[in-house]
Design a protein around this motif. Sequence first.
Motif, PDB file in Angstrom:
ATOM      1  N   ILE A   1       0.875  -1.159   0.000  1.00  0.00           N
ATOM      2  CA  ILE A   1       0.000   0.000   0.000  1.00  0.00           C
ATOM      3  C   ILE A   1       0.915   1.212   0.000  1.00  0.00           C
ATOM      4  N   THR A   2       0.645   2.176  -0.839  1.00  0.00           N
ATOM      5  CA  THR A   2       1.570   3.291  -1.039  1.00  0.00           C
ATOM      6  C   THR A   2       2.074   3.859   0.290  1.00  0.00           C
ATOM      7  N   GLY A   3       3.398   3.869   0.419  1.00  0.00           N
ATOM      8  CA  GLY A   3       4.028   4.436   1.607  1.00  0.00           C
ATOM      9  C   GLY A   3       4.302   3.449   2.719  1.00  0.00           C
ATOM     10  N   ALA A   4       3.886   2.173   2.564  1.00  0.00           N
ATOM     11  CA  ALA A   4       3.984   1.212   3.668  1.00  0.00           C
ATOM     12  C   ALA A   4       5.429   0.936   4.082  1.00  0.00           C
ATOM     13  N   ALA A   5       6.291   0.640   3.126  1.00  0.00           N
ATOM     14  CA  ALA A   5       7.669   0.301   3.469  1.00  0.00           C
ATOM     15  C   ALA A   5       8.368   1.484   4.137  1.00  0.00           C
ATOM     16  N   ALA A   6       8.172   2.672   3.583  1.00  0.00           N
ATOM     17  CA  ALA A   6       8.788   3.866   4.173  1.00  0.00           C
ATOM     18  C   ALA A   6       8.241   4.131   5.568  1.00  0.00           C
ATOM     19  N   PHE A   7       6.947   3.919   5.750  1.00  0.00           N
ATOM     20  CA  PHE A   7       6.322   4.127   7.058  1.00  0.00           C
ATOM     21  C   PHE A   7       6.890   3.159   8.090  1.00  0.00           C
ATOM     22  N   THR A   8       7.022   1.879   7.748  1.00  0.00           N
ATOM     23  CA  THR A   8       7.552   0.914   8.708  1.00  0.00           C
ATOM     24  C   THR A   8       9.024   1.182   9.021  1.00  0.00           C
ATOM     25  N   ARG A   9       9.771   1.715   8.057  1.00  0.00           N
ATOM     26  CA  ARG A   9      11.155   2.111   8.349  1.00  0.00           C
ATOM     27  C   ARG A   9      11.172   3.281   9.323  1.00  0.00           C
ATOM     28  N   TRP A  10      10.267   4.230   9.130  1.00  0.00           N
ATOM     29  CA  TRP A  10      10.168   5.368  10.052  1.00  0.00           C
ATOM     30  C   TRP A  10       9.829   4.901  11.457  1.00  0.00           C
ATOM     31  N   LEU A  11       8.970   3.908  11.556  1.00  0.00           N
ATOM     32  CA  LEU A  11       8.560   3.406  12.866  1.00  0.00           C
ATOM     33  C   LEU A  11       9.731   2.860  13.664  1.00  0.00           C
ATOM     34  N   ASP A  12      10.742   2.301  12.983  1.00  0.00           N
ATOM     35  CA  ASP A  12      11.898   1.736  13.680  1.00  0.00           C
ATOM     36  C   ASP A  12      12.556   2.769  14.590  1.00  0.00           C
ATOM     37  N   GLY A  13      12.625   3.991  14.146  1.00  0.00           N
ATOM     38  CA  GLY A  13      13.283   5.036  14.935  1.00  0.00           C
ATOM     39  C   GLY A  13      12.332   5.946  15.675  1.00  0.00           C
ATOM     40  N   SER A  14      11.071   5.576  15.697  1.00  0.00           N
ATOM     41  CA  SER A  14      10.056   6.425  16.335  1.00  0.00           C
ATOM     42  C   SER A  14       9.797   5.998  17.779  1.00  0.00           C
ATOM     43  N   ASP A  15       8.819   6.650  18.408  1.00  0.00           N
ATOM     44  CA  ASP A  15       8.406   6.316  19.776  1.00  0.00           C
ATOM     45  C   ASP A  15       7.444   5.126  19.809  1.00  0.00           C
ATOM     46  N   TRP A  16       7.121   4.547  18.657  1.00  0.00           N
ATOM     47  CA  TRP A  16       6.088   3.521  18.568  1.00  0.00           C
ATOM     48  C   TRP A  16       6.679   2.116  18.505  1.00  0.00           C
ATOM     49  N   ALA A  17       6.240   1.251  19.420  1.00  0.00           N
ATOM     50  CA  ALA A  17       6.574  -0.177  19.367  1.00  0.00           C
ATOM     51  C   ALA A  17       5.549  -0.846  18.454  1.00  0.00           C
ATOM     52  N   VAL A  18       6.018  -1.598  17.482  1.00  0.00           N
ATOM     53  CA  VAL A  18       5.137  -2.143  16.437  1.00  0.00           C
ATOM     54  C   VAL A  18       4.934  -3.642  16.590  1.00  0.00           C
ATOM     55  N   VAL A  19       3.661  -4.052  16.491  1.00  0.00           N
ATOM     56  CA  VAL A  19       3.313  -5.469  16.391  1.00  0.00           C
ATOM     57  C   VAL A  19       2.334  -5.612  15.230  1.00  0.00           C
ATOM     58  N   TYR A  20       2.323  -6.796  14.622  1.00  0.00           N
ATOM     59  CA  TYR A  20       1.459  -7.070  13.484  1.00  0.00           C
ATOM     60  C   TYR A  20       0.421  -8.106  13.900  1.00  0.00           C
ATOM     61  N   ALA A  21      -0.838  -7.839  13.593  1.00  0.00           N
ATOM     62  CA  ALA A  21      -1.922  -8.761  13.944  1.00  0.00           C
ATOM     63  C   ALA A  21      -2.798  -8.944  12.716  1.00  0.00           C
ATOM     64  N   THR A  22      -2.880 -10.168  12.214  1.00  0.00           N
ATOM     65  CA  THR A  22      -3.583 -10.424  10.965  1.00  0.00           C
ATOM     66  C   THR A  22      -4.460 -11.661  11.048  1.00  0.00           C
ATOM     67  N   GLY A  23      -5.564 -11.630  10.332  1.00  0.00           N
ATOM     68  CA  GLY A  23      -6.461 -12.772  10.277  1.00  0.00           C
ATOM     69  C   GLY A  23      -5.981 -13.876   9.359  1.00  0.00           C
ATOM     70  N   GLY A  24      -4.883 -13.660   8.654  1.00  0.00           N
ATOM     71  CA  GLY A  24      -4.301 -14.694   7.806  1.00  0.00           C
ATOM     72  C   GLY A  24      -3.420 -15.630   8.616  1.00  0.00           C
ATOM     73  N   VAL A  25      -3.112 -16.794   8.065  1.00  0.00           N
ATOM     74  CA  VAL A  25      -2.230 -17.730   8.748  1.00  0.00           C
ATOM     75  C   VAL A  25      -0.782 -17.292   8.567  1.00  0.00           C
ATOM     76  N   ARG A  26       0.088 -17.827   9.419  1.00  0.00           N
ATOM     77  CA  ARG A  26       1.485 -17.385   9.439  1.00  0.00           C
ATOM     78  C   ARG A  26       2.197 -17.649   8.105  1.00  0.00           C
ATOM     79  N   ALA A  27       1.933 -18.789   7.509  1.00  0.00           N
ATOM     80  CA  ALA A  27       2.659 -19.169   6.301  1.00  0.00           C
ATOM     81  C   ALA A  27       2.499 -18.169   5.167  1.00  0.00           C
ATOM     82  N   VAL A  28       1.340 -17.506   5.080  1.00  0.00           N
ATOM     83  CA  VAL A  28       1.148 -16.530   4.015  1.00  0.00           C
ATOM     84  C   VAL A  28       1.468 -15.108   4.474  1.00  0.00           C
ATOM     85  N   SER A  29       1.353 -14.843   5.767  1.00  0.00           N
ATOM     86  CA  SER A  29       1.551 -13.477   6.261  1.00  0.00           C
ATOM     87  C   SER A  29       2.986 -13.009   6.061  1.00  0.00           C
TER      88      SER A  29
END
Length: 225
Positions: free
Chosen positions: A93-121
């Motif tokens: 989704i436009t901007g996603a990779a850049a946004f997640t790179r920004w998050l690495d150095g931000s005040d935000w701790a990131v977790v991913y939660a998805t309804g898909g199974v691990r093998a495809v996620s």
Amino acid sequence: MKKHILVLDIDGTLTNTVALHQRAFLGAMQALALPSLDTDWGGYPHHTDTGILRHALARHGLAAPSAAMQAGFEQDLAERFRAAMATAPIREITGAAAFTRWLDGSDWAVVYATGGVRAVSGLKLDAAGIVYRPDALFTASEEPSRDALVARAVAHARQRHPQARDGMVLSMGDGRWDLEVAARLGLRFLGVGATAQARLLAERGATVLPDLTGAAAALTRLAAA
């Protein structure tokens, strides 16, 4: 130091994989040869791969899947998804990779939660160029309930980043189930997308970003408020 927690959905939020996943999932469910499969996935109690699988089996008077059956189902789904990727490459989704790179150095701790199974996620995130910690990814392979997997993701973030325990917890997603889970768990919510689902989120009062190009600025404003 992380002060806040961000829960990120994947399909439709970080990657353009909603239709791709649905195609593979439909094939895996049809392969079970259930006599009357209801394919209105949005009408199931738990909008996750394993939640739908369990409920569909229960509707037919069958027991919950054994570990072996679930593993076989997930493998079939992953194989179908990989085959579909060959004809429909995954994009961010436009901007996603850049946004997640920004998050690495931000005040935000990131977790991913998805309804898909691990093998495809993991395949989705890798294909979109999004770097993630495997232990920060929570999927339907571990929890058939979206509420449970999001709660588990938040608990993990709080344990890993104790300084964020008193900060904001924000969920970002593109579907109504993302909004509903956030409401039930008492989380802040920020919508993403320009689809009918995203318009529904806006109608329900959520702030919705068209893509992720302005996500860093949005989170900065929220944290400063």
